[in-house]
Design a protein around this motif. Sequence first.
Motif, short mmCIF file in Angstrom:
data_model
loop_
_atom_site.label_atom_id
_atom_site.label_comp_id
_atom_site.label_asym_id
_atom_site.label_seq_id
_atom_site.Cartn_x
_atom_site.Cartn_y
_atom_site.Cartn_z
N ASN A 181 -0.85 123.52 -48.70
CA ASN A 181 -0.96 124.68 -49.46
C ASN A 181 -1.13 124.70 -50.88
O ASN A 181 -0.93 125.71 -51.59
N ASP A 182 -0.97 123.21 -51.38
CA ASP A 182 -1.10 122.98 -52.65
C ASP A 182 -2.47 122.40 -53.17
O ASP A 182 -3.00 121.28 -52.86
N VAL A 183 -3.49 123.10 -53.61
CA VAL A 183 -5.02 122.78 -53.67
C VAL A 183 -5.04 121.44 -54.73
O VAL A 183 -5.81 120.81 -54.57
N ILE A 184 -3.75 121.60 -55.57
CA ILE A 184 -4.06 120.55 -56.54
C ILE A 184 -3.79 119.05 -55.84
O ILE A 184 -4.51 118.20 -55.93
N ALA A 185 -2.92 119.02 -54.89
CA ALA A 185 -2.51 118.14 -54.28
C ALA A 185 -3.33 117.77 -53.35
O ALA A 185 -3.89 116.40 -52.95
N VAL A 186 -4.11 118.59 -52.51
CA VAL A 186 -5.29 118.23 -51.48
C VAL A 186 -6.35 117.72 -52.17
O VAL A 186 -7.00 116.60 -51.87
N HIS A 187 -6.81 118.29 -53.49
CA HIS A 187 -8.12 117.80 -54.07
C HIS A 187 -7.66 116.29 -54.70
O HIS A 187 -8.39 115.52 -54.68
N GLU A 188 -6.34 116.12 -55.16
CA GLU A 188 -6.11 114.93 -55.83
C GLU A 188 -6.10 113.82 -54.76
O GLU A 188 -6.62 112.68 -54.86
N ALA A 189 -5.32 114.05 -53.66
CA ALA A 189 -5.20 113.26 -52.56
C ALA A 189 -6.95 112.70 -52.10
O ALA A 189 -7.13 111.75 -51.80
N ALA A 190 -7.55 114.00 -51.88
CA ALA A 190 -9.00 113.58 -51.38
C ALA A 190 -9.79 112.71 -52.53
O ALA A 190 -10.45 111.75 -51.98
N ARG A 191 -9.77 113.28 -53.68
CA ARG A 191 -10.38 112.35 -54.78
C ARG A 191 -9.85 111.06 -54.67
O ARG A 191 -10.98 110.02 -54.78
N ARG A 192 -8.70 110.55 -54.65
CA ARG A 192 -8.41 109.37 -54.70
C ARG A 192 -8.91 108.71 -53.51
O ARG A 192 -9.32 107.46 -53.61
N ALA A 193 -8.77 109.22 -52.18
CA ALA A 193 -9.05 108.61 -51.14
C ALA A 193 -10.80 108.29 -51.00
O ALA A 193 -11.29 107.18 -50.68
#
Lengths: 326, 361
Positions: B225-237
């Motif tokens: 529910n935290d789009v910053i966390a989702v984007h950051e995790a996806a970006r790193r991966a």
Amino acid sequence: MAEITLVEAVNLALAHELARDPSVVLLGEDIGANGGVFRATLGLKDRFGAGRVLDTPLAEAAIAGLAVGMAAEGLKPVAEIQFTGFIYPALDQLINHASRMRHRTRGRLTCPMVLRSPCGAGIHAPEHHSESPEALIAHVPGLRMVIPSSPARAYGLLLAAIRDPDPVVFFEPTRLYRLFRQAVEDDGVALPLDACFVLRGGTDLTLVSWGAAIHETLAAAGALEDEGVSAEVIDVATLKPLDMATILESVGRTGRCVVVHEAARSAGFGAEIAAGIAESGLFSLLAPLERVTGYDVVLPYSRLEMQYLPGVARILAAARRAMKFQ
Amino acid sequence: MNVVASFQVERLEFLGAEGELLAPLPDFARDPEKLVALYRAMTLTRLFDARAVALQRTGQLGTFASSLGQEAVGTGVASAMREEDVLVPYYRDHGALLWRGVTMVESLLYWGGDERGCDYAGPRRDFPACVPIATQVTHAAGVACAMKLRGEPRVAVCMVGDGTTSKGDFYEGLNVAGVWHLPMVVVINNNRWAISVPLHAQTAAATLAQKAIAAGIEGLQVDGNDVIAVHEAARRAIERARAGGGPTLVEALTYRLGDHTTADDATRYRSAGEVERARRLEPRARLARYLERAGAWSGAAEERLRNECTERVEQAVREYLAVPPPAPAAMFEHLYAELPAALRPQREAALRAAGGERERG
């Protein structure tokens, strides 16, 4: 011209396409260093490298799913399922994805893959190693179902299957893998898909079969000749889509037809051929159509498998009934 | 006894439920414009989603799977992809599809029962929605394998639900991706419910991220529910995969605020209280609160955005409703590259039958 076995012809066709088309990739269990459990891919990893011949983990759904993904992304994967008895986890991918990718995306993504699998009984294999589930595949719109019956047709049909822009399931009869040799030239000439092959001309009776059962069917035709009966032998080769026209033309001339297949009888592919004749060739029939098939039983273990398989005697008995019918 | 291996599962989160910062922001999120762009995409997704449900309720759309409350997952992941990457989605990924350039008209056509909705004009290599659960994980591995064999710096990104993690092909896909070190990222939209089965009845595992461990690949959990966390995790991966670092499994913890689909009634199996508690954690309001606090968003901006999104959705709905159904011959088109001779009589029969229907109609 070299005389080679059917399994060597498969190897020859795979090698030819690997050399000709850089997008062709083989994948499957034990196909690399081991050359496949039947040696169909023998030497190909050494010759073309680990980037073209991929040993997969032991996972049939993944093998088929990988092929779907590779094909949609522009490769031409040729996947091997080690035995047709283990093809069922891959059916989900074949039925739900490979067969539909082109249709559901209106041609945006396609699935030019081949799924090869050794099929059939008669080599004293353990259970689950002798099945003939071609009718399951032939039921699925969007797939092609091909079974060769000689080294030359294995070579030419496999080339065609790999070059085809749609998914092709290619069953290789294990009983024929090393049964006989035939001169096959590595000329890269594909045989037509979607077409039956008339292996022997005849005027009195049409024998229709495919795969390993062609061998007994041809033997029966030879015996019938000694009895004064001229039997035409048709190798269906591509079950889906079915070249019914060739069968109807033959039955139209002979008026008598025996369909021979190894798989169980009920809802076997022989029923589809019989229905096609009933729909479009009924009035040319001079005798009831006969089916000589595996029985509707669980495929027996190897001690009884030759009793299960449609042998020459059963084919001859059916042919004689058809010839005697007034 | 010796320990031969040990593992831990990390969780990434930046924004709390009230939009407060729980950790220093990652670099991309320091630019408010980037966050506003994500917010706008999530808002469009939500309004599109609600309109699609309304269309279904009024008989103008087929069964539809709402992504209400899970907008941060699709938007956060797709916004971390490059155009040349390939999305292999499931069927609840409206936010990801919109970000990738699939039009709302295409999505509505798909859910309205028209294959042309899968013929994306934008992301030509992306896969259409996958309905048979987990089967797309192996497709993503195949796509990633093709990319790797050709030496292309591209990544296959696969989206799945929590129910997917119970299926064999999910593991088969992760496993081969691990063995072959494929450029693949699998994101689990863990919305806690697989139709009527809650997560605790789906698995005894403490997290879904830990399913990566058995496959020997990277895995982490993020606040979905935290789009910053989702984007950051996806970006790193995704960037790790692109650089040859292998696959990652990302578990995004969120909640399915709507029914499974419009054919479902979730009140049969879960309490209103649970849904209300989850609603307070939803991703769009959370980001709005953060942006307002940061001075990057206002009530006036919100109103403008809503009007703009509503207008875009209504325009798409008008276009969708104006598309005539495919001609009956379309059933036979694209079945094979060329229609086999054996099928021509059936095609002709279908056209004759359809002509007869029209005459009677």
